[in-house]
Design a protein around this motif. Structure first.
Motif, mmCIF file in Angstrom:
data_model
loop_
_atom_site.group_PDB
_atom_site.id
_atom_site.type_symbol
_atom_site.label_atom_id
_atom_site.label_comp_id
_atom_site.label_asym_id
_atom_site.label_seq_id
_atom_site.Cartn_x
_atom_site.Cartn_y
_atom_site.Cartn_z
ATOM 1 N N TRP A 169 0.819 -1.211 0.000
ATOM 2 C CA TRP A 169 0.000 0.000 0.000
ATOM 3 C C TRP A 169 0.852 1.260 0.000
ATOM 4 O O TRP A 169 0.478 2.270 -0.618
ATOM 5 C CB TRP A 169 -0.965 -0.011 1.180
ATOM 6 N N ALA A 170 2.005 1.244 0.656
ATOM 7 C CA ALA A 170 2.887 2.412 0.614
ATOM 8 C C ALA A 170 3.343 2.680 -0.814
ATOM 9 O O ALA A 170 3.395 3.833 -1.266
ATOM 10 C CB ALA A 170 4.088 2.198 1.531
ATOM 11 N N ALA A 171 3.674 1.609 -1.552
ATOM 12 C CA ALA A 171 4.114 1.772 -2.939
ATOM 13 C C ALA A 171 2.976 2.261 -3.824
ATOM 14 O O ALA A 171 3.157 3.162 -4.654
ATOM 15 C CB ALA A 171 4.664 0.445 -3.461
ATOM 16 N N VAL A 172 1.795 1.668 -3.673
ATOM 17 C CA VAL A 172 0.639 2.084 -4.475
ATOM 18 C C VAL A 172 0.345 3.562 -4.252
ATOM 19 O O VAL A 172 0.147 4.339 -5.198
ATOM 20 C CB VAL A 172 -0.592 1.225 -4.124
ATOM 21 N N GLN A 173 0.309 3.972 -2.995
ATOM 22 C CA GLN A 173 -0.071 5.346 -2.683
ATOM 23 C C GLN A 173 1.017 6.336 -3.080
ATOM 24 O O GLN A 173 0.720 7.459 -3.499
ATOM 25 C CB GLN A 173 -0.425 5.445 -1.201
ATOM 26 N N SER A 174 2.276 5.949 -2.982
ATOM 27 C CA SER A 174 3.347 6.814 -3.467
ATOM 28 C C SER A 174 3.249 6.989 -4.979
ATOM 29 O O SER A 174 3.356 8.105 -5.505
ATOM 30 C CB SER A 174 4.711 6.223 -3.096
ATOM 31 N N ALA A 175 3.037 5.889 -5.680
ATOM 32 C CA ALA A 175 2.932 5.955 -7.137
ATOM 33 C C ALA A 175 1.714 6.754 -7.576
ATOM 34 O O ALA A 175 1.695 7.318 -8.675
ATOM 35 C CB ALA A 175 2.873 4.541 -7.716
ATOM 36 N N ALA A 176 0.686 6.828 -6.725
ATOM 37 C CA ALA A 176 -0.528 7.569 -7.076
ATOM 38 C C ALA A 176 -0.272 9.063 -7.222
ATOM 39 O O ALA A 176 -1.095 9.776 -7.802
ATOM 40 C CB ALA A 176 -1.608 7.326 -6.017
ATOM 41 N N PHE A 177 0.855 9.558 -6.723
ATOM 42 C CA PHE A 177 1.213 10.958 -6.948
ATOM 43 C C PHE A 177 1.653 11.193 -8.395
ATOM 44 O O PHE A 177 1.738 12.341 -8.831
ATOM 45 C CB PHE A 177 2.342 11.377 -6.006
ATOM 46 N N ALA A 178 1.963 10.112 -9.124
ATOM 47 C CA ALA A 178 2.486 10.265 -10.481
ATOM 48 C C ALA A 178 1.597 9.647 -11.541
ATOM 49 O O ALA A 178 1.818 9.877 -12.723
ATOM 50 C CB ALA A 178 3.880 9.641 -10.575
ATOM 51 N N SER A 179 0.621 8.851 -11.161
ATOM 52 C CA SER A 179 -0.242 8.215 -12.144
ATOM 53 C C SER A 179 -1.600 7.947 -11.528
ATOM 54 O O SER A 179 -1.699 7.615 -10.347
ATOM 55 C CB SER A 179 0.373 6.901 -12.632
ATOM 56 N N SER A 180 -2.647 8.089 -12.337
ATOM 57 C CA SER A 180 -3.994 7.750 -11.889
ATOM 58 C C SER A 180 -4.481 6.455 -12.517
ATOM 59 O O SER A 180 -5.645 6.097 -12.365
ATOM 60 C CB SER A 180 -4.966 8.890 -12.232
ATOM 61 N N ASP A 181 -3.599 5.747 -13.212
ATOM 62 C CA ASP A 181 -3.956 4.490 -13.863
ATOM 63 C C ASP A 181 -3.962 3.382 -12.813
ATOM 64 O O ASP A 181 -2.915 2.967 -12.318
ATOM 65 C CB ASP A 181 -2.939 4.176 -14.964
ATOM 66 N N ARG A 182 -5.146 2.917 -12.476
ATOM 67 C CA ARG A 182 -5.258 1.918 -11.414
ATOM 68 C C ARG A 182 -4.481 0.655 -11.739
ATOM 69 O O ARG A 182 -3.836 0.060 -10.873
ATOM 70 C CB ARG A 182 -6.735 1.575 -11.179
ATOM 71 N N ARG A 183 -4.543 0.238 -12.988
ATOM 72 C CA ARG A 183 -3.822 -0.961 -13.402
ATOM 73 C C ARG A 183 -2.330 -0.806 -13.144
ATOM 74 O O ARG A 183 -1.664 -1.707 -12.629
ATOM 75 C CB ARG A 183 -4.093 -1.228 -14.882
ATOM 76 N N ALA A 184 -1.791 0.363 -13.477
ATOM 77 C CA ALA A 184 -0.370 0.610 -13.266
ATOM 78 C C ALA A 184 -0.032 0.632 -11.782
ATOM 79 O O ALA A 184 0.982 0.087 -11.351
ATOM 80 C CB ALA A 184 0.030 1.932 -13.920
ATOM 81 N N LEU A 185 -0.890 1.251 -10.979
ATOM 82 C CA LEU A 185 -0.623 1.361 -9.549
ATOM 83 C C LEU A 185 -0.616 -0.005 -8.879
ATOM 84 O O LEU A 185 0.243 -0.299 -8.040
ATOM 85 C CB LEU A 185 -1.668 2.271 -8.895
ATOM 86 N N VAL A 186 -1.576 -0.852 -9.242
ATOM 87 C CA VAL A 186 -1.609 -2.204 -8.682
ATOM 88 C C VAL A 186 -0.349 -2.966 -9.081
ATOM 89 O O VAL A 186 0.248 -3.685 -8.273
ATOM 90 C CB VAL A 186 -2.869 -2.953 -9.150
ATOM 91 N N GLY A 187 0.084 -2.790 -10.320
ATOM 92 C CA GLY A 187 1.293 -3.462 -10.766
ATOM 93 C C GLY A 187 2.520 -3.028 -9.995
ATOM 94 O O GLY A 187 3.371 -3.848 -9.641
ATOM 95 N N VAL A 188 2.627 -1.729 -9.709
ATOM 96 C CA VAL A 188 3.754 -1.237 -8.918
ATOM 97 C C VAL A 188 3.731 -1.851 -7.523
ATOM 98 O O VAL A 188 4.752 -2.300 -6.998
ATOM 99 C CB VAL A 188 3.720 0.299 -8.833
ATOM 100 N N GLY A 189 2.558 -1.880 -6.897
ATOM 101 C CA GLY A 189 2.458 -2.467 -5.564
ATOM 102 C C GLY A 189 2.865 -3.922 -5.539
ATOM 103 O O GLY A 189 3.612 -4.363 -4.656
ATOM 104 N N LEU A 190 2.399 -4.696 -6.526
ATOM 105 C CA LEU A 190 2.762 -6.114 -6.583
ATOM 106 C C LEU A 190 4.251 -6.295 -6.837
ATOM 107 O O LEU A 190 4.855 -7.276 -6.382
ATOM 108 C CB LEU A 190 1.956 -6.814 -7.676
ATOM 109 N N GLY A 191 4.850 -5.353 -7.566
ATOM 110 C CA GLY A 191 6.275 -5.461 -7.828
ATOM 111 C C GLY A 191 7.138 -5.258 -6.603
ATOM 112 O O GLY A 191 8.322 -5.590 -6.613
ATOM 113 N N MET A 192 6.554 -4.731 -5.519
ATOM 114 C CA MET A 192 7.321 -4.446 -4.307
ATOM 115 C C MET A 192 7.281 -5.576 -3.286
ATOM 116 O O MET A 192 7.927 -5.478 -2.246
ATOM 117 C CB MET A 192 6.781 -3.169 -3.646
ATOM 118 N N ILE A 193 6.509 -6.630 -3.546
ATOM 119 C CA ILE A 193 6.373 -7.703 -2.563
ATOM 120 C C ILE A 193 6.576 -9.049 -3.242
ATOM 121 O O ILE A 193 6.432 -9.172 -4.462
ATOM 122 C CB ILE A 193 4.992 -7.660 -1.876
#
Length: 720
Positions: free
Chosen positions: A133-157
């Motif tokens: 969730w920290a990664a998803v929410q940090s990335a949300a400052f740079a993108s509003s694409d939900r698909r991209a945000l979920v992918g970033v979060g999964l990439g961190m764990i």
């Protein structure tokens, strides 16, 4: 209401608040923010632990176990792993928003901060949820694409984690057009756990809220909260995410107005002057963010304004190599209203990375949005299970959502309130991760090594040496007559080579064995590293304390020795007898011979008709694994231990059990309870507890534990 495991029927605040509700998740973020402002971007988990010791008084769930470990000298990540029944809980997931806000558009930095925070009182799944969730929410400052945000979060764990599985199950259910009730059921089937605050299942519920809310703030919160379980944490996670995406101006007035501008501190933080308003909190958060960005996020820039509304960044294209995408849909299936996900279109519409991630001054609005949205949590419990609903409809009562002008009020909108059109994404956007062959996330090397750190290890620095202690599978606790292995990895950071003897010191009477290959004389070149193992045992005749003075001694042939104290905790030593017969489930009311003749030399008629006698047993953790002693059947078990005090002490004795239990202290009945309630062994309080005085010398504590049909769980906690 938090902890309820049935489906709720919330559509707005219940009751409508006049100010934000105090919550430990926000409280601990206020403490961490104070630490950031005091120590700067390099704040460590040990410095956060010192802040907890100074300001935090919460004792429930993971906080209680971890703070006890920290007081006894254990360090993170061991403090969050050892003897912590709540290690996989969602507490760290609920307080990770701060790390996203001080590291905007730098998800790898936010995830690393979240790791060091979470390992104080969590391990494994409880840590992965916070990092996600920290990664998803940090990335949300740079993108509003939900698909991209979920992918970033999964990439961190780790892709094999239950947290990752929960996210995948929620996304797959949404893609397949399942109702949110069906999605909830699938999440529980895939990752459900006994603990209502289990991080994986609650991460799945928060994802469900985000997906099925279709971009509407109120609907998203209510979908998450209506899943039950840790509903304040799930609503807080999705609320904080949308708060960043929408900014304060994009949040619905009807949800924000009841909260006002106050920051309300809970009872568990003392002697700390915290921010009083959202505006003040936002100001201090931005100040901390500017320091973190300057020190750790060279790819992030703060600018006055963006030329376009969408940042030219494809976070989905920056996933780490070899991270699997979400499972593909079955052949012929597709999300409702969406084109089938294919290799050709899965990344469609994603823009190319920029050399720097701009964060505008409008971030103040976004941070105000997340501070407010994170507290916009629907409260009170619902009325239980209802019929299956469609993917866009919540199970709400007619009174909660009356029709207005022939149109149903959207879930999440209060009666009479206008629907806020704040969606930032197409309703039918499939929430897929990026393809697995995407290039590595920038500076991803800062995150992946964290996955490999064992929670049973801790790092110390003493003199010119850095020492990693590996406590092994049994952890940092020892029980009589059971061997414990300790492995030390020593790095010589000094200017001179080490030549001498490396040994371990223990209390008098303990046995120490050293592998023959280590020898009696060791050499460790400057800058070099070597491992040294020891096997120790505490005989029954030797002294065993709550914290035992064990240390690693590095004694050079010339010069003074260096002693590194290593906390080794004493386990819980008991005698038990049984099982005795629990005929017709009358064992709780019936008296048995051990109550009249409790001597250790006595023998009694056991459940199977044979004579049974007292046996010695040790438990390394507070939750005592007594179920094997019942041999999978109903019965009655007696346990006894001696509590030795150097002086009289006022104490509280708490016994947690999901069946029947009686306790006697020095022959006097202390407490009793027979209830097949859910097992939740919080520290310092419970339904079966008593205040008493432990006298000087030995105090005999005797327990009677009754098992009916289901496996029994037991924990005994003694506090001052």
């Amino acid at each position: 209401r938090e902890g309820k495991k049935e489906i709720l029927d919330l559509s707005f605040y219940r009751p409508v608040p006049g100010q934000p509700v105090a919550n430990e998740d926000l409280d601990l973020q206020l403490v961490a923010l104070h630490g950031l402002r005091q120590h700067g971007p390099g704040i460590s988990s040990l410095e956060i632990a010192e802040l907890w010791a100074k300001y935090v008084r919460y004792t429930f769930d993971e906080f209680g176990y971890a703070t006890r470990n920290l007081r006894r000298g254990l360090r993170p990540p061991v403090s969050g792993w050892h003897d912590n029944w709540f290690r996989h809980g969602s507490g760290a997931m609920g307080r990770c928003q701060l790390w996203a806000m001080v590291a905007p558009a730098a998800p790898h930095v936010a995830a690393e901060y979240a790791y060091h925070d979470a390992t104080l009182d969590h391990a494994e799944e409880g840590v992965w949820a916070a990092m996600f969730w920290a990664a998803v929410q940090s990335a949300a400052f740079a993108s509003s694409d939900r698909r991209a945000l979920v992918g970033v979060g999964l990439g961190m764990i780790p892709s094999t984690s239950r947290v990752a599985r929960a996210v995948q199950v929620a996304c797959e259910a949404h893609q397949l057009g399942r109702t949110w009730v069906e999605a909830r059921s699938r999440i529980l089937t895939a990752v459900g756990a006994e603990l209502y605050a289990d991080a994986p299942q609650n991460t799945g519920f928060a994802m469900l809220g985000w997906l099925y809310g279709n971009g509407d703030f109120g609907s998203s919160l209510c979908h998450a909260a209506n899943c039950g379980y840790d509903c304040d944490g799930t609503a807080g996670a999705v609320g904080a995410t949308l708060g960043i995406l929408l900014g304060r101006s994009g949040l619905p007035t009807e949800w924000m107005a009841p909260l006002g501008d106050a920051v309300v501190l809970g009872w568990g933080v003392v002697d700390l002057d915290v921010e009083r308003t959202v505006a003040e909190l936002t100001e201090h958060t931005i100040e901390a963010a500017e320091q973190v960005v300057a020190a750790r996020c060279p790819e992030v820039q703060f600018v006055d304004a963006l030329e376009s509304a969408e940042v030219p960044l494809s976070l989905a294209a920056d996933l780490p190599e070899q991270e699997p995408r979400l499972s593909a849909l079955p052949e012929g299936a597709q999300a409702a209203g969406a084109a089938p996900a294919t290799a050709e279109n899965v990344g469609e519409g994603l823009e190319q990375p920029a050399s720097a991630l701009p964060v505008t001054e409008n971030s103040r609005s976004e941070m105000e949005g997340v501070h407010e949205a994170g507290t916009a949590q629907a409260t009170e419990e619902g009325v239980g299970e209802g019929p299956d609903q469609t993917a866009s409809t919540l199970p709400v009562t007619e009174e909660a959502t009356p029709e207005r002008e022939g149109v149903d009020s959207p879930a999440g909108s209060p009666e009479g309130a206008a629907h806020s059109d704040t969606s930032t994404e197409d309703v039918h956007t499939p929430p897929l991760a990026a393809p697995s062959d995407a290039p590595a996330l920038r500076r991803f090397e800062h995150v992946r090594p964290l996955w490999t750190i064992s929670p049973r290890t801790a790092v110390y620095r003493q003199g010119p040496y850095e020492v990693e202690v590996d406590y092994g599978e049994n952890g940092p606790a020892i029980v009589p007559n059971a061997a414990a292995s300790l492995m030390f990895t020593v790095r010589n950071l000094g200017e001179e080579d080490f030549v001498g003897n490396i040994r371990i010191s223990t209390p008098a009477g303990w046995d120490v064995r050293v592998p023959g290959a280590q020898g009696q004389r060791q050499m460790l070149a400057r800058g070099g590293m070597a491992r040294y193992g020891f096997v120790i045992r505490c005989p029954e005749t030797a002294s065993l304390s709550a914290v035992n003075p064990v240390g690693l001694v590095l004694a050079p042939e010339h010069g003074s020795p260096t002693l590194l104290p290593v906390p080794l905790l004493g386990g819980h030593c008991w005698h038990y007898v049984g099982p005795l017969a629990n005929s017709h489930m009358e064992g709780f009311e019936r008296s048995f011979e051990p109550e009249e003749k409790p001597g250790l030399s006595e023998r009694y008629l056991g459940r199977a008709g044979a004579m049974v006698s007292w046996q010695r047993i040790g438990f390394r953790e507070t939750v005592m694994d007594v179920e094997p002693l019942f041999d999978r059947g109903p019965g009655v078990l007696y346990l006894r231990t001696a509590l030795r005090m150097e002086r009289p002490v006022d104490a509280r004795i708490v016994v947690h059990c999901n069946d029947g239990v009686r306790a006697w202290l020095n022959g006097r009945l202390l407490l009793q309870r027979h209830s097949h309630e859910e097992f939740h062994p919080i520290m310092g309080s419970g339904n079966a507890m008593a205040e008493t005085t432990l006298g000087q010398g030995a105090n005999l504590l005797v327990l009677k534990v009754v098992r009916c049909k289901d496996p029994v769980r037991l924990a005994v906690i003694i506090t001052d």
